[in-house]
Design a protein around this motif. Structure first.
Motif, PDB file in Angstrom:
ATOM      1  N   LYS A   1     -24.480  50.123  51.658  1.00 57.54           N
ATOM      2  CA  LYS A   1     -24.475  51.215  52.635  1.00 57.54           C
ATOM      3  C   LYS A   1     -24.616  50.673  54.060  1.00 57.54           C
ATOM      4  CE  LYS A   1     -27.050  54.721  50.010  1.00 57.54           C
ATOM      5  NZ  LYS A   1     -28.167  55.659  50.222  1.00 57.54           N
ATOM      6  N   SER A   2     -25.282  49.534  54.188  1.00 56.51           N
ATOM      7  CA  SER A   2     -25.488  48.955  55.526  1.00 56.51           C
ATOM      8  C   SER A   2     -24.178  48.494  56.142  1.00 56.51           C
ATOM      9  CB  SER A   2     -26.443  47.770  55.460  1.00 56.51           C
ATOM     10  OG  SER A   2     -27.635  48.194  54.924  1.00 56.51           O
TER      11      SER A   2
ATOM     12  N   ASP B   1     -21.487  50.117  56.003  1.00 56.18           N
ATOM     13  CA  ASP B   1     -20.982  51.333  56.645  1.00 56.18           C
ATOM     14  C   ASP B   1     -21.721  51.575  57.961  1.00 56.18           C
ATOM     15  OD1 ASP B   1     -19.387  53.716  56.702  1.00 56.18           O
ATOM     16  OD2 ASP B   1     -21.158  54.853  56.117  1.00 56.18           O
ATOM     17  N   VAL B   2     -23.039  51.372  57.945  1.00 56.56           N
ATOM     18  CA  VAL B   2     -23.828  51.544  59.179  1.00 56.56           C
ATOM     19  C   VAL B   2     -23.300  50.586  60.247  1.00 56.56           C
ATOM     20  CG1 VAL B   2     -26.124  51.294  60.222  1.00 56.56           C
ATOM     21  CG2 VAL B   2     -25.903  52.300  57.928  1.00 56.56           C
TER      22      VAL B   2
ATOM     23  N   LYS C   1     -19.867  51.797  61.527  1.00 51.50           N
ATOM     24  CA  LYS C   1     -19.927  53.002  62.379  1.00 51.50           C
ATOM     25  C   LYS C   1     -20.521  52.662  63.750  1.00 51.50           C
ATOM     26  CE  LYS C   1     -18.212  56.115  59.516  1.00 51.50           C
ATOM     27  NZ  LYS C   1     -18.399  55.672  58.191  1.00 51.50           N
TER      28      LYS C   1
ATOM     29  N   THR D   1     -25.874  56.931  56.183  1.00 53.39           N
ATOM     30  CA  THR D   1     -25.457  56.410  57.504  1.00 53.39           C
ATOM     31  C   THR D   1     -25.702  57.390  58.662  1.00 53.39           C
ATOM     32  OG1 THR D   1     -23.792  55.081  56.411  1.00 53.39           O
ATOM     33  CG2 THR D   1     -23.512  55.400  58.774  1.00 53.39           C
TER      34      THR D   1
END
Ligand code: CTP
Length: 413
Positions: free
Chosen positions: A33-34, A36-37, A40, A182
């Motif tokens: 998931k990081s 994606d962070v 973004k 996110t």
């Protein structure tokens, strides 16, 4: 015709632009998931410097983070190839904010103990920038009193803790331990970076969405407002340091992080919520589309169809903006399909507003539900600014620029 230069100018600005975000990534399955962070944040023009623990690099290779950030990824304090190796606290000093996401129980314990045995802990210990921690772990590790004490200690020292969320955990159980998603991480970064902004210490009340006036238990009269402009205003005010109360008629938008949201339905509910919220407000931004009329009587039973025509009797609602007055900056919004400037000016005068923001709803690119807007901002006294087509978030900032100027004028007399 659209002025392309102006449009691009509006799109380039944003609260993350040019900010250095140090993203610490530790060993949890939530590492994916990081990515994606990181992506973004980069898309919003932040410089993202990633520090991975060795355990994190077992889940996702550093090259993945390098690919999305376009920047070097640090994995070890003694990496001789790194431009940061000579002075191990260089990243700590360069950071505008440090975010540890995911943060394992182990890393949280180390940070709480003031340890500095890897590049990430070293950076967290050395930085003067705000630190955000997004825990991710097994539910029992999270519930353990040792972890809870560590978290309490970090909160006490001014760290911002977000999550963990409740839901499906990797070990196949439902529980508390998931890293937050996110958008919540990005919004929290904006909130933290905005502290000390030009609306710090101010209370901004924003209304959004279209009110619903009931006809019977299953039907209502409403309008096509999406609430997007009001939500953009609330987020922009938050990102400039304000305490924000958002009074929202029914919309399908998630609550913005760090904003006190009050959900209402009718114009009367909104009137009551606004009257209460403005008691200590500095600014009221009345962007909601409040119904001017409501059914004179709402049936308590579902209205059945019949052969005859059905005539509805409507009665006026209270004009919130006109009635709610006080020592705060009052901003109205005028959605017009003809005579934009003249109609808005009339409303500005009648309701004795400080500002009115007028938009032309007959255009497809700026009408209801659109992500972009083109407005005219009119000030009491005749000053006028034409804001070209740009995302609603940037329009919100243009409006807040005028609001902060008015607030400053009040202070200086
Ligand atoms: N407003 C309000 N209470 C109402 C109606 C509108 O507070 N009952 C606020 C809106 O939130 C907006 C502004 O007043 O900020 C709009 O002014 P208004 O004269 O009501 O515009 P319209 O509703 O578009 O009216 P008209 O039909 O006269 O164009």
């Amino acid at each position: 015709m659209m002025n392309t230069d102006e449009t691009m100018k509006g799109q380039g600005e944003g609260p993350l632009e040019g900010k250095t975000v140090v993203l610490g990534v530790t060993g949890s399955i939530a590492v994916y998931k990081s990515l994606d962070v990181a992506s973004k944040l980069t898309q919003q023009k932040a410089f993202v410097d990633v520090i991975m623990s060795q355990a994190a690099a077992e889940f996702v290779k550093p090259i993945s983070f390098r690919a999305v950030t376009g920047r070097q990824v640090l994995t070890d304090m003694f990496d001789l190839n790194s431009q940061f190796s000579v002075e191990h606290v260089a990243l700590a000093q360069a950071a505008n904010v440090v975010v540890v996401a995911p943060a394992t129980a182990n890393t949280i314990a180390k940070i709480a103990a003031g340890m500095a045995d890897n590049m990430l802990c070293c950076t967290v210990l050395a930085t003067k920038a705000p630190v955000i921690i997004a825990p991710a772990m097994n539910v029992d590790m999270w519930d353990n009193s040792i972890t809870q004490e560590n978290i309490a200690k970090l909160k006490h020292r001014g760290f911002t803790i977000i999550g963990p969320g409740h839901g499906w955990l990797a070990e196949g159980r439902i529980g508390c331990g998931r890293m937050v998603d996110t958008p919540e991480i990005i919004d929290t970064i904006k909130l933290v970076l905005g502290r000390g902004g030009d609306l710090a210490g101010r209370h901004v009340v924003v209304t959004a969405g279209g009110t619903q006036e009931p006809l019977d238990p299953v039907r209502h009269i409403s309008n096509r407002s999406s609430g997007k402009m009001g939500y953009a205003l609330a987020e922009a005010a938050r990102d400039r340091g304000a305490r924000v109360t958002l009074i929202a008629a029914p919309v399908s938008l998630p609550n913005p992080v760090g904003v006190a949201v009050r959900r209402v339905s009718t114009a009367q509910d909104m009137y009551e919520a606004v009257s209460q919220a403005v008691s200590d407000a500095d600014v009221l931004l009345m962007s909601a589309a409040v119904a001017d009329y409501r059914p004179a009587e709402a049936s308590s039973e579902k209205i059945k169809k019949g052969e005859a025509e059905l005539v509805l009797k409507l009665t006026r609602t209270r004009d919130i903006l006109d009635e709610v007055r006080g020592n705060f900056v009052r901003v109205g919004f005028a959605a017009e399909s003809q005579d934009l400037v003249a109609s808005a000016e009339k409303k500005l005068k009648k309701k004795d507003l400080d500002l009115i923001v007028a938009n032309d709803i007959s255009r497809e690119d700026t009408g209801f539900g659109a992500d972009m807007n083109r407005v005219v901002i009119m000030e009491r006294g005749g000053k006028r600014e034409d804001v070209p087509l740009m995302p609603k978030r940037q329009v919100a900032d243009r409006i807040l620029d005028r609001v902060t100027a008015l607030l400053a004028k009040r202070v200086t007399g």
